[in-house]
Motif scaffolding. Structure first.
Motif, PDB file in Angstrom:
ATOM      1  N   ILE A  16       0.840  -1.206   0.000  1.00  8.60           N
ATOM      2  CA  ILE A  16       0.000   0.000   0.000  1.00  8.60           C
ATOM      3  C   ILE A  16       0.874   1.255   0.000  1.00  8.60           C
ATOM      4  O   ILE A  16       0.647   2.191  -0.777  1.00  8.60           O
ATOM      5  CB  ILE A  16      -0.967  -0.017   1.201  1.00  8.60           C
ATOM      6  CG1 ILE A  16      -2.015  -1.126   1.020  1.00  8.60           C
ATOM      7  CG2 ILE A  16      -1.638   1.333   1.399  1.00  8.60           C
ATOM      8  CD1 ILE A  16      -2.826  -1.445   2.277  1.00  8.60           C
ATOM      9  N   VAL A  17       1.890   1.290   0.860  1.00  8.97           N
ATOM     10  CA  VAL A  17       2.769   2.461   0.964  1.00  8.97           C
ATOM     11  C   VAL A  17       3.562   2.668  -0.324  1.00  8.97           C
ATOM     12  O   VAL A  17       3.708   3.801  -0.791  1.00  8.97           O
ATOM     13  CB  VAL A  17       3.697   2.337   2.196  1.00  8.97           C
ATOM     14  CG1 VAL A  17       4.762   3.419   2.191  1.00  8.97           C
ATOM     15  CG2 VAL A  17       2.880   2.414   3.476  1.00  8.97           C
ATOM     16  N   GLU A  18       4.076   1.569  -0.912  1.00  8.93           N
ATOM     17  CA  GLU A  18       4.851   1.695  -2.161  1.00  8.93           C
ATOM     18  C   GLU A  18       4.008   2.235  -3.309  1.00  8.93           C
ATOM     19  O   GLU A  18       4.546   2.796  -4.255  1.00  8.93           O
ATOM     20  CB  GLU A  18       5.460   0.348  -2.551  1.00  8.93           C
ATOM     21  CG  GLU A  18       6.687   0.010  -1.735  1.00  8.93           C
ATOM     22  CD  GLU A  18       7.354  -1.277  -2.176  1.00  8.93           C
ATOM     23  OE1 GLU A  18       6.967  -1.859  -3.221  1.00  8.93           O
ATOM     24  OE2 GLU A  18       8.278  -1.706  -1.472  1.00  8.93           O
ATOM     25  N   ASN A  19       2.689   2.064  -3.226  1.00  9.25           N
ATOM     26  CA  ASN A  19       1.795   2.587  -4.259  1.00  9.25           C
ATOM     27  C   ASN A  19       1.251   3.969  -3.907  1.00  9.25           C
ATOM     28  O   ASN A  19       0.264   4.412  -4.488  1.00  9.25           O
ATOM     29  CB  ASN A  19       0.654   1.592  -4.513  1.00  9.25           C
ATOM     30  CG  ASN A  19       1.110   0.430  -5.354  1.00  9.25           C
ATOM     31  OD1 ASN A  19       1.269   0.553  -6.564  1.00  9.25           O
ATOM     32  ND2 ASN A  19       1.367  -0.706  -4.710  1.00  9.25           N
ATOM     33  N   ASP A  20       1.920   4.634  -2.957  1.00 11.59           N
ATOM     34  CA  ASP A  20       1.554   5.991  -2.533  1.00 11.59           C
ATOM     35  C   ASP A  20       0.103   6.104  -2.071  1.00 11.59           C
ATOM     36  O   ASP A  20      -0.582   7.095  -2.340  1.00 11.59           O
ATOM     37  CB  ASP A  20       1.843   7.009  -3.650  1.00 11.59           C
ATOM     38  CG  ASP A  20       3.324   7.105  -3.946  1.00 11.59           C
ATOM     39  OD1 ASP A  20       4.121   7.060  -2.991  1.00 11.59           O
ATOM     40  OD2 ASP A  20       3.676   7.221  -5.136  1.00 11.59           O
ATOM     41  N   LEU A  21      -0.361   5.080  -1.367  1.00 13.67           N
ATOM     42  CA  LEU A  21      -1.699   5.090  -0.808  1.00 13.67           C
ATOM     43  C   LEU A  21      -1.598   5.126   0.719  1.00 13.67           C
ATOM     44  O   LEU A  21      -0.510   5.032   1.281  1.00 13.67           O
ATOM     45  CB  LEU A  21      -2.484   3.859  -1.280  1.00 13.67           C
ATOM     46  CG  LEU A  21      -2.657   3.755  -2.802  1.00 13.67           C
ATOM     47  CD1 LEU A  21      -3.307   2.433  -3.172  1.00 13.67           C
ATOM     48  CD2 LEU A  21      -3.455   4.923  -3.348  1.00 13.67           C
ATOM     49  N   THR A  22      -2.721   5.260   1.391  1.00 14.15           N
ATOM     50  CA  THR A  22      -2.756   5.405   2.846  1.00 14.15           C
ATOM     51  C   THR A  22      -3.238   4.108   3.495  1.00 14.15           C
ATOM     52  O   THR A  22      -4.404   3.732   3.320  1.00 14.15           O
ATOM     53  CB  THR A  22      -3.714   6.549   3.236  1.00 14.15           C
ATOM     54  OG1 THR A  22      -3.379   7.711   2.489  1.00 14.15           O
ATOM     55  CG2 THR A  22      -3.627   6.844   4.722  1.00 14.15           C
ATOM     56  N   TYR A  89      -6.272  -2.096   4.751  1.00  9.70           N
ATOM     57  CA  TYR A  89      -6.672  -1.703   3.399  1.00  9.70           C
ATOM     58  C   TYR A  89      -6.176  -0.301   3.089  1.00  9.70           C
ATOM     59  O   TYR A  89      -5.795   0.457   3.983  1.00  9.70           O
ATOM     60  CB  TYR A  89      -8.199  -1.776   3.244  1.00  9.70           C
ATOM     61  CG  TYR A  89      -8.949  -0.857   4.169  1.00  9.70           C
ATOM     62  CD1 TYR A  89      -9.349   0.406   3.741  1.00  9.70           C
ATOM     63  CD2 TYR A  89      -9.264  -1.237   5.474  1.00  9.70           C
ATOM     64  CE1 TYR A  89     -10.042   1.270   4.590  1.00  9.70           C
ATOM     65  CE2 TYR A  89      -9.955  -0.387   6.319  1.00  9.70           C
ATOM     66  CZ  TYR A  89     -10.337   0.863   5.868  1.00  9.70           C
ATOM     67  OH  TYR A  89     -11.015   1.713   6.718  1.00  9.70           O
ATOM     68  N   ALA A  90      -6.200   0.036   1.791  1.00 11.95           N
ATOM     69  CA  ALA A  90      -5.840   1.380   1.340  1.00 11.95           C
ATOM     70  C   ALA A  90      -7.081   2.269   1.402  1.00 11.95           C
ATOM     71  O   ALA A  90      -8.141   1.892   0.896  1.00 11.95           O
ATOM     72  CB  ALA A  90      -5.294   1.337  -0.078  1.00 11.95           C
ATOM     73  N   ARG A  91      -6.945   3.420   2.032  1.00  5.70           N
ATOM     74  CA  ARG A  91      -8.074   4.343   2.169  1.00  5.70           C
ATOM     75  C   ARG A  91      -8.634   4.754   0.810  1.00  5.70           C
ATOM     76  O   ARG A  91      -9.847   4.840   0.615  1.00  5.70           O
ATOM     77  CB  ARG A  91      -7.644   5.594   2.932  1.00  5.70           C
ATOM     78  CG  ARG A  91      -8.773   6.622   3.072  1.00  5.70           C
ATOM     79  CD  ARG A  91      -8.299   7.947   3.571  1.00  5.70           C
ATOM     80  NE  ARG A  91      -7.510   8.570   2.502  1.00  5.70           N
ATOM     81  CZ  ARG A  91      -6.740   9.623   2.650  1.00  5.70           C
ATOM     82  NH1 ARG A  91      -6.594  10.178   3.826  1.00  5.70           N
ATOM     83  NH2 ARG A  91      -6.084  10.141   1.634  1.00  5.70           N
ATOM     84  N   GLU A  92      -7.764   5.002  -0.141  1.00  2.00           N
ATOM     85  CA  GLU A  92      -8.182   5.591  -1.413  1.00  2.00           C
ATOM     86  C   GLU A  92      -9.011   4.657  -2.286  1.00  2.00           C
ATOM     87  O   GLU A  92      -9.885   5.109  -3.026  1.00  2.00           O
ATOM     88  CB  GLU A  92      -6.950   6.055  -2.208  1.00  2.00           C
ATOM     89  CG  GLU A  92      -6.222   7.218  -1.576  1.00  2.00           C
ATOM     90  CD  GLU A  92      -5.268   6.819  -0.451  1.00  2.00           C
ATOM     91  OE1 GLU A  92      -4.601   7.724   0.089  1.00  2.00           O
ATOM     92  OE2 GLU A  92      -5.173   5.625  -0.094  1.00  2.00           O
ATOM     93  N   ASN A  93      -8.744   3.351  -2.240  1.00  2.00           N
ATOM     94  CA  ASN A  93      -9.460   2.447  -3.146  1.00  2.00           C
ATOM     95  C   ASN A  93     -10.018   1.195  -2.463  1.00  2.00           C
ATOM     96  O   ASN A  93     -10.618   0.352  -3.129  1.00  2.00           O
ATOM     97  CB  ASN A  93      -8.567   2.041  -4.327  1.00  2.00           C
ATOM     98  CG  ASN A  93      -7.326   1.292  -3.895  1.00  2.00           C
ATOM     99  OD1 ASN A  93      -7.207   0.848  -2.756  1.00  2.00           O
ATOM    100  ND2 ASN A  93      -6.382   1.152  -4.824  1.00  2.00           N
ATOM    101  N   GLY A  94      -9.790   1.042  -1.163  1.00  2.30           N
ATOM    102  CA  GLY A  94     -10.332  -0.107  -0.434  1.00  2.30           C
ATOM    103  C   GLY A  94      -9.597  -1.413  -0.662  1.00  2.30           C
ATOM    104  O   GLY A  94      -9.997  -2.442  -0.127  1.00  2.30           O
ATOM    105  N   GLN A  95      -8.528  -1.389  -1.453  1.00  2.00           N
ATOM    106  CA  GLN A  95      -7.759  -2.611  -1.713  1.00  2.00           C
ATOM    107  C   GLN A  95      -7.071  -3.066  -0.428  1.00  2.00           C
ATOM    108  O   GLN A  95      -6.442  -2.267   0.260  1.00  2.00           O
ATOM    109  CB  GLN A  95      -6.708  -2.370  -2.793  1.00  2.00           C
ATOM    110  CG  GLN A  95      -7.269  -2.113  -4.161  1.00  2.00           C
ATOM    111  CD  GLN A  95      -7.729  -3.389  -4.824  1.00  2.00           C
ATOM    112  OE1 GLN A  95      -7.084  -4.416  -4.744  1.00  2.00           O
ATOM    113  NE2 GLN A  95      -8.873  -3.323  -5.481  1.00  2.00           N
TER     114      GLN A  95
END
Length: 126
Positions: A16-22, A89-95
């Motif tokens: 998640i962090v490597e994809n610049d997500l939260t 999960y990633a906040r931006e997309n729920g992944q």
């Protein structure tokens, strides 16, 4: 075998962090050992932002997620046993992933005593 949960959590956190997500973790706050600010708990759950920008000294060990974060501007030490983590999960997309509830492994000291067997009794019949 060790639980796979902390290993999966660390991998998903990194991804998640490597994809610049939260990265967010969903925690069952009513479980034993959970230390979170109770004023932010809703329906016995709390969502925690564990991004590098939001926390200090994050450690996702095999036993717990530990860090220091700010809640309402107040620095707070957080302790979440791995078994209390419902998902990451990633906040931006729920992944991410939601985990199955883990059964609590009981230590031998926690085992309820077995009922004592009744000894057979004899009765004299005249």
């Amino acid at each position: 075998m060790n639980s796979s949960r902390p290993y999966i959590m660390r991998a998903l956190y990194e991804w998640i962090v490597e994809n610049d997500l939260t990265p967010y973790v969903l925690v069952e706050a009513s479980m034993s050992g959970v230390v979170v600010p109770q004023q932010f708990v809703k329906d016995n759950q709390i969502v925690l932002n564990i991004s590098p920008d939001a926390v200090v000294d994050l450690n996702i060990s095999n036993e717990a997620v530990v860090f220091n974060g700010r809640f309402g501007g107040v620095a707070t030490d957080i302790f979440v046993p791995i078994s209390a983590v419902v998902g990451i999960y990633a906040r931006e997309n729920g992944q991410g992933m939601v985990f199955d509830p883990e059964e609590t492994v009981r230590s031998p000291d926690d085992t309820p005593p077995e009922p004592a067997e009744k000894r057979p009794s004899l009765k004299i019949v005249k």
